[in-house]
Design a protein around this motif. Structure first.
Motif, PDB file in Angstrom:
ATOM      1  N   ILE A   1      -7.195   4.427  -2.554  1.00  0.00           N
ATOM      2  CA  ILE A   1      -6.991   2.964  -2.619  1.00  0.00           C
ATOM      3  C   ILE A   1      -5.658   2.546  -1.975  1.00  0.00           C
ATOM      4  CG2 ILE A   1      -6.656   0.978  -4.175  1.00  0.00           C
ATOM      5  CD1 ILE A   1      -8.750   2.251  -6.016  1.00  0.00           C
ATOM      6  N   PRO A   2      -4.535   3.193  -2.323  1.00  0.00           N
ATOM      7  CA  PRO A   2      -3.274   2.777  -1.684  1.00  0.00           C
ATOM      8  C   PRO A   2      -3.317   2.911  -0.167  1.00  0.00           C
ATOM      9  CG  PRO A   2      -2.837   4.253  -3.502  1.00  0.00           C
ATOM     10  CD  PRO A   2      -4.301   4.273  -3.293  1.00  0.00           C
TER      11      PRO A   2
ATOM     12  N   GLY B   1       0.830  -1.208   0.000  1.00  0.00           N
ATOM     13  CA  GLY B   1       0.000   0.000   0.000  1.00  0.00           C
ATOM     14  C   GLY B   1       0.863   1.256   0.000  1.00  0.00           C
ATOM     15  N   VAL B   2       1.931   1.229   0.808  1.00  0.00           N
ATOM     16  CA  VAL B   2       2.846   2.381   0.861  1.00  0.00           C
ATOM     17  C   VAL B   2       3.477   2.617  -0.512  1.00  0.00           C
ATOM     18  CG1 VAL B   2       5.030   3.203   1.857  1.00  0.00           C
ATOM     19  CG2 VAL B   2       3.333   2.099   3.325  1.00  0.00           C
ATOM     20  N   LEU B   3       3.886   1.514  -1.158  1.00  0.00           N
ATOM     21  CA  LEU B   3       4.508   1.612  -2.480  1.00  0.00           C
ATOM     22  C   LEU B   3       3.509   2.093  -3.542  1.00  0.00           C
ATOM     23  CD1 LEU B   3       7.383   0.996  -3.388  1.00  0.00           C
ATOM     24  CD2 LEU B   3       6.609  -1.260  -4.099  1.00  0.00           C
ATOM     25  N   MET B   4       2.267   1.632  -3.409  1.00  0.00           N
ATOM     26  CA  MET B   4       1.229   2.041  -4.374  1.00  0.00           C
ATOM     27  C   MET B   4       0.978   3.538  -4.333  1.00  0.00           C
ATOM     28  SD  MET B   4      -1.468  -1.100  -3.857  1.00  0.00           S
ATOM     29  CE  MET B   4      -2.863  -0.307  -4.622  1.00  0.00           C
ATOM     30  N   GLU B   5       1.258   4.161  -3.175  1.00  0.00           N
ATOM     31  CA  GLU B   5       1.057   5.612  -3.057  1.00  0.00           C
ATOM     32  C   GLU B   5       1.919   6.385  -4.045  1.00  0.00           C
ATOM     33  OE1 GLU B   5       1.849   6.548   1.021  1.00  0.00           O
ATOM     34  OE2 GLU B   5      -0.141   5.929   1.702  1.00  0.00           O
ATOM     35  N   THR B   6       2.996   5.750  -4.518  1.00  0.00           N
ATOM     36  CA  THR B   6       3.887   6.460  -5.446  1.00  0.00           C
ATOM     37  C   THR B   6       3.404   6.388  -6.895  1.00  0.00           C
ATOM     38  OG1 THR B   6       5.288   4.521  -5.840  1.00  0.00           O
ATOM     39  CG2 THR B   6       5.889   5.939  -3.993  1.00  0.00           C
TER      40      THR B   6
ATOM     41  N   VAL C   1      -5.255   0.074   1.310  1.00  0.00           N
ATOM     42  CA  VAL C   1      -4.460  -1.173   1.324  1.00  0.00           C
ATOM     43  C   VAL C   1      -3.472  -1.150   2.489  1.00  0.00           C
ATOM     44  CG1 VAL C   1      -2.753  -2.547   0.036  1.00  0.00           C
ATOM     45  CG2 VAL C   1      -4.713  -1.561  -1.168  1.00  0.00           C
ATOM     46  N   ALA C   2      -2.806   0.007   2.672  1.00  0.00           N
ATOM     47  CA  ALA C   2      -1.833   0.124   3.771  1.00  0.00           C
ATOM     48  C   ALA C   2      -2.515  -0.001   5.125  1.00  0.00           C
ATOM     49  CB  ALA C   2      -1.087   1.455   3.663  1.00  0.00           C
ATOM     50  N   VAL C   3      -3.679   0.636   5.261  1.00  0.00           N
ATOM     51  CA  VAL C   3      -4.412   0.578   6.544  1.00  0.00           C
ATOM     52  C   VAL C   3      -4.880  -0.853   6.819  1.00  0.00           C
ATOM     53  CG1 VAL C   3      -6.537   1.310   7.713  1.00  0.00           C
ATOM     54  CG2 VAL C   3      -5.102   3.001   6.565  1.00  0.00           C
ATOM     55  N   LEU C   4      -5.397  -1.519   5.777  1.00  0.00           N
ATOM     56  CA  LEU C   4      -5.845  -2.912   5.939  1.00  0.00           C
ATOM     57  C   LEU C   4      -4.667  -3.794   6.360  1.00  0.00           C
ATOM     58  CD1 LEU C   4      -7.988  -5.187   5.576  1.00  0.00           C
ATOM     59  CD2 LEU C   4      -7.231  -5.359   3.192  1.00  0.00           C
ATOM     60  N   GLY C   5      -3.535  -3.598   5.673  1.00  0.00           N
ATOM     61  CA  GLY C   5      -2.342  -4.388   6.001  1.00  0.00           C
ATOM     62  C   GLY C   5      -1.894  -4.167   7.428  1.00  0.00           C
ATOM     63  N   SER C   6      -1.838  -2.898   7.850  1.00  0.00           N
ATOM     64  CA  SER C   6      -1.353  -2.635   9.216  1.00  0.00           C
ATOM     65  C   SER C   6      -2.364  -3.131  10.242  1.00  0.00           C
ATOM     66  CB  SER C   6      -1.013  -1.160   9.414  1.00  0.00           C
ATOM     67  OG  SER C   6      -2.130  -0.371   9.165  1.00  0.00           O
ATOM     68  N   ALA C   7      -3.660  -3.036   9.929  1.00  0.00           N
ATOM     69  CA  ALA C   7      -4.680  -3.551  10.862  1.00  0.00           C
ATOM     70  C   ALA C   7      -4.532  -5.064  11.028  1.00  0.00           C
ATOM     71  CB  ALA C   7      -6.075  -3.202  10.358  1.00  0.00           C
ATOM     72  N   LEU C   8      -4.274  -5.753   9.916  1.00  0.00           N
ATOM     73  CA  LEU C   8      -4.080  -7.214   9.994  1.00  0.00           C
ATOM     74  C   LEU C   8      -2.857  -7.566  10.836  1.00  0.00           C
ATOM     75  CD1 LEU C   8      -4.860  -8.364   6.325  1.00  0.00           C
ATOM     76  CD2 LEU C   8      -6.056  -9.120   8.391  1.00  0.00           C
ATOM     77  N   VAL C   9      -1.763  -6.820  10.634  1.00  0.00           N
ATOM     78  CA  VAL C   9      -0.544  -7.076  11.418  1.00  0.00           C
ATOM     79  C   VAL C   9      -0.805  -6.824  12.899  1.00  0.00           C
ATOM     80  CG1 VAL C   9       1.825  -6.291  11.860  1.00  0.00           C
ATOM     81  CG2 VAL C   9       1.047  -6.602   9.517  1.00  0.00           C
ATOM     82  N   ILE C  10      -1.435  -5.695  13.210  1.00  0.00           N
ATOM     83  CA  ILE C  10      -1.672  -5.335  14.616  1.00  0.00           C
ATOM     84  C   ILE C  10      -2.594  -6.362  15.282  1.00  0.00           C
ATOM     85  CG2 ILE C  10      -2.825  -3.619  16.094  1.00  0.00           C
ATOM     86  CD1 ILE C  10      -1.687  -1.485  14.083  1.00  0.00           C
ATOM     87  N   ALA C  11      -3.697  -6.719  14.605  1.00  0.00           N
ATOM     88  CA  ALA C  11      -4.638  -7.676  15.197  1.00  0.00           C
ATOM     89  C   ALA C  11      -3.970  -9.038  15.395  1.00  0.00           C
ATOM     90  CB  ALA C  11      -5.868  -7.809  14.301  1.00  0.00           C
ATOM     91  N   SER C  12      -3.190  -9.476  14.399  1.00  0.00           N
ATOM     92  CA  SER C  12      -2.528 -10.784  14.507  1.00  0.00           C
ATOM     93  C   SER C  12      -1.498 -10.775  15.635  1.00  0.00           C
ATOM     94  CB  SER C  12      -1.837 -11.152  13.190  1.00  0.00           C
ATOM     95  OG  SER C  12      -2.752 -11.101  12.139  1.00  0.00           O
TER      96      SER C  12
END
Lengths: 163, 170
Positions: free
Chosen positions: A133-134, A122-127, A137-148
């Motif tokens: 959307i990017p 997601g961070v890379l997509m921002e470029t 994706v980044a927020v979803l990814g970080s939420a998954l990492v934090i919850a896991s």
């Protein structure tokens, strides 16, 4: 080693290899040119300002801002992929000690692997993509990492050697 | 190595993961709420330096230094807490080889975790109370060093034949 742990080790190694490959590509083909652009445009902005050429100065400043925006994200993305990959490997080795059933551990492992891939992506997509959307994706990814990670920390704390 | 279910090992695994979580959360929060604004301020201040009058440019330089400080402490805080978390997880693996009494193992684990929290938290606060926060952060770092040295001493003792012959740690 449990199945979930093996998935984490494999996922982590793949992620680390991918991050390093991306970093190598970036270092060889992009980074030096980008750093030249950043330094050159910033110098240009000040030189043009000293020459009272304000429009040229503004243009150089904008070039600096754009190059810096991309550079920060490119470096962050590959660094985070590698870092998260190593975390996955380390956690994978001890994953049998997460005091949950194997299906629950598989869920946590899956969430962590998915989050570790998506967040830097997601961070890379921002470029390259404008809009939300990017960021989503980044927020979803970080939420998954934090919850896991929260689940894994809780699982480690309730391990009594039965797993 | 993985068979050890001691308090020290469990605590290091759980708190190490928690430290990584907190660091990741802080990094995500910073990226989501402040990174874009900081980047905009970065360019705005540099522009002010090139276009503003002397006083305005001087103020911009001062603000720019503060902005760099903000960025530095946020990045340092979240990366340090994640690194300490990883270190705690790695030390959890080695607990069976830390040949010390349970009491001392607990002391070093608690010291390590206390330092791992103190340093990043007070690095983050450095911009406000300044030197005092910096000093407390340094103490946090020292605690981590002391704890690691204590655990290292335990690992060194584990390999000693005299200790093995004595039959156990006291």
């Amino acid at each position: 080693m449990t199945r979930s742990g093996r998935w984490l080790v494999i996922g982590g190694l793949l992620l680390a290899v991918w991050g390093m490959t991306y970093g190598l590509y970036y270092a060889v083909f992009v980074e030096h040119q980008t750093l030249d652009t950043i330094g050159g445009s910033l110098t240009g902005a000040f030189v043009h300002a000293a020459e009272q050429a304000s429009q040229k100065s503004q243009a150089s400043m904008q070039a600096y801002a754009n190059a810096n925006y991309i550079y920060v994200r490119q470096v962050d993305a590959h660094g985070h992929w590698i870092g998260l990959g190593l975390l996955l490997v380390v956690l994978g080795i001890a994953f049998g000690r997460v005091g949950f059933s194997e299906p629950a551990r598989m869920g946590l492992a899956g969430g962590l692997i998915a989050g570790a891939m998506l967040f830097p992506l997601g961070v890379l997509m921002e470029t390259v993509i404008q809009g939300s959307i990017p960021k989503a994706v980044a927020v979803l990814g970080s939420a998954l990492v934090i919850a896991s990670l929260a689940g894994i920390a809780f699982g480690f704390s309730r391990d009594r050697g039965t797993a | 190595m993985l068979a050890d279910r001691s308090w020290a090992s469990r605590t290091l695994f759980a708190w190490g993961t928690l430290l990584v979580l907190v660091g990741f959360f802080h990094g995500s929060y910073y990226a989501g709420t402040q990174l874009f604004a900081n980047e905009a301020s970065d360019v705005a201040l540099l522009t002010q330096m090139t276009t503003g009058a002397r006083d305005s440019a001087a103020q911009a330089v001062e603000d720019y230094a503060m902005l760099q400080g903000q960025k530095a402490v946020n990045i340092a805080a979240h990366s340090h807490i994640i690194e300490f978390g990883m270190l705690a997880i790695l030390m959890a693996f080695f607990q069976p080889y830390v040949f010390l009494s349970e009491r001392w193992r607990r002391i070093w684990v608690t010291t390590l975790l206390a330092g791992s929290v103190l340093l990043p938290v007070f690095v983050l606060l450095e911009l406000r109370p300044g030197l005092l926060a910096g000093g407390i952060a340094d103490i946090g770092g020292l605690l981590v060093i002391v704890a690691l040295t204590g655990m290292l001493a335990g690992v060194v003792r584990y390999t000693g034949t005299l200790d093995a012959a004595a039959g156990g740690a006291r």
